[in-house]
Design an enzyme around this catalytic site. Structure first.
Site, mmCIF file in Angstrom:
data_model
loop_
_atom_site.group_PDB
_atom_site.id
_atom_site.type_symbol
_atom_site.label_atom_id
_atom_site.label_comp_id
_atom_site.label_asym_id
_atom_site.label_seq_id
_atom_site.Cartn_x
_atom_site.Cartn_y
_atom_site.Cartn_z
ATOM 1 C CG MET A 92 -12.996 -7.572 -10.639
ATOM 2 S SD MET A 92 -12.408 -5.985 -10.761
ATOM 3 C CE MET A 92 -12.371 -6.134 -12.726
ATOM 4 N NE ARG A 131 -17.144 -4.952 0.137
ATOM 5 C CZ ARG A 131 -16.614 -6.102 0.745
ATOM 6 N NH1 ARG A 131 -15.396 -6.566 0.757
ATOM 7 N NH2 ARG A 131 -17.728 -6.533 1.662
ATOM 8 C CB THR A 140 -3.283 0.888 -3.730
ATOM 9 O OG1 THR A 140 -4.287 0.181 -4.561
ATOM 10 C CG2 THR A 140 -3.033 2.183 -4.560
ATOM 11 N NE ARG A 181 -2.530 -4.899 4.337
ATOM 12 C CZ ARG A 181 -3.431 -3.780 4.441
ATOM 13 N NH1 ARG A 181 -3.505 -2.924 3.400
ATOM 14 N NH2 ARG A 181 -4.464 -3.929 5.440
ATOM 15 C CD GLU A 222 3.131 0.058 4.628
ATOM 16 O OE1 GLU A 222 2.787 -0.569 3.982
ATOM 17 O OE2 GLU A 222 2.243 0.603 5.124
ATOM 18 C CG HIS A 269 -0.624 2.016 3.980
ATOM 19 N ND1 HIS A 269 -0.134 0.633 4.288
ATOM 20 C CD2 HIS A 269 -1.890 1.867 3.515
ATOM 21 C CE1 HIS A 269 -1.239 -0.043 4.240
ATOM 22 N NE2 HIS A 269 -2.285 0.452 3.640
HETATM 23 C C1 DGY Z 1 -6.934 -1.266 4.488
HETATM 24 O O1 DGY Z 1 -7.903 -0.751 5.377
HETATM 25 O O2 DGY Z 1 -6.643 -2.305 4.742
HETATM 26 C C2 DGY Z 1 -5.980 -0.169 4.163
HETATM 27 O O3 DGY Z 1 -4.600 -0.524 3.820
HETATM 28 C C3 DGY Z 1 -5.967 0.869 4.937
HETATM 29 O O4 DGY Z 1 -6.934 1.785 4.683
#
Ligand code: DGY
Length: 330
Positions: free
Chosen positions: A155, A157, A237, A239, A268, A287
């Site tokens: 939790m 930002r 979303t 890593r 990746e 990504h």
């Molecule tokens: C980050 O900023 O860490 C994202 O994975 C790409 O915006």
């Protein structure tokens, strides 16, 4: 005046800002990352470095750069940089938080809806001319989102921004894991801090929003996934290496969980063998979390603003190791 190396394309406006600040900028205006050897050679005589998350700034790179004073990462995640090694060498490091929070949360929610309502599968189905008639129970039945339970792993930002969308937009109950209690989401959204097993046991959607660290690498294995509901979906979303992709594929094939949406991958830009071919209840994206023109430009601007401040002896607004600045500014 300092010498700055920009490892990859970040847009002319951000580079111009560095030049306007009086720096000599070596701009490698390319989209393919350098090899480790090339990066080590490129940093030899530079004072400042602007890099992307695909540039590995490890001890070899830091040792090859005796003049380096600051590394400005154009990303909020900084697992590509050996922060401890940079700090020990008195090198400032910054990232780009805040400017990408809402955009990344939008994307996480887009993926959550896409997997729940099987949007990519529906698109493929239509284009293949398979829609022959309306059915009450069509082949692409999805899942309800409204009023379900959303588990946020991490939790920070972005996790909080995903939670806001879930609670206020979709009436979702919010559970979360974090190192410390987060008063704002608890008071304003009624979010509850729980253990990871509890979150997995109760959540209908699990959103990964935690940084990649030695503790979170492979946090999601088959064993973890087995603790989720068979009707639940995983959204990552953050890593890629937080999820063991082989195990996820097994979990999807065996119906351990209902579905998954991945924006990031373990190795990746590649996907684990078998994942690309697996189309049912799996949504994948390259990504794109923060990938809007506005946000990517803001990220480049933020990185450059940090570097300009750091090279001028000021505290970079997003310094990850401000103790270095305190030491050097004494
Ligand atoms: C980050 O900023 O860490 C994202 O994975 C790409 O915006």
């Amino acid at each position: 005046m300092a010498k700055v190396f920009v490892t990859q394309h970040i847009g002319d406006a951000a580079v111009q800002r560095l030049r306007d600040a009086g720096h000599v900028v070596i701009y490698r205006d390319e989209t393919v990352p350098m090899t480790p050897d090339e990066l080590q050679t490129a940093v030899r005589s530079v004072d400042g470095l602007v890099c992307l998350l695909t540039d590995r700034v490890d001890t070899a790179v830091l040792d090859a750069a005796p003049q380096l004073k600051m590394v400005a990462n154009v990303a909020v995640g900084y697992d590509n940089i050996d922060l401890g090694a940079a700090t020990r060498r008195g090198i400032l490091v910054s990232n780009t938080p805040d400017v990408l929070t809402e955009t990344t949360a939008d994307h996480a929610f887009a993926l959550l809806l896409a997997i729940a309502r099987r949007i990519p599968e529906a698109d493929t189905f239509m284009r293949a001319g398979k829609y022959e008639r309306f059915e009450l129970f069509p082949p692409l039945l999805g899942l309800d989102v409204y009023g379900k339970t959303l588990g946020i792993v991490g939790m920070g930002r972005i996790g909080a921004a995903v939670a806001w969308r879930g609670a206020l937009g979709f009436g979702m109950k919010i559970l979360y894991t974090a190192n410390s209690a987060k008063t704002a989401v608890e008071q304003e959204l009624g979010a509850q801090k729980v253990s990871l097993p509890e979150l997995l046991r109760q959540s209908d959607f699990v959103s990964i929003n935690t940084p990649l660290t030695p503790e979170t690498r492979h946090l999601f294995t088959l064993e973890t996934l087995r603790q989720m509901k068979p009707t639940a979906c995983l959204v990552n979303t953050a890593r890629g290496p937080i999820v063991k992709e082989d195990d996820l594929l097994t979990a999807l094939r065996e119906g351990v969980i209902w579905g998954a949406a991945l924006d990031v991958f373990e190795a990746e830009p590649k996907m684990t063998a078998g994942l690309a071919e697996y189309r049912e209840r799996l949504v994948v994206a390259p990504h794109l979390g923060s990938a809007t023109g506005e946000t990517r430009r803001k990220m480049a601007e933020t990185a450059v603003a940090n570097l300009i401040a750091g090279l001028a002896g000021q505290k970079p607004p997003n310094a990850l190791n401000p103790q270095v600045w305190r030491e050097t500014s004494r």
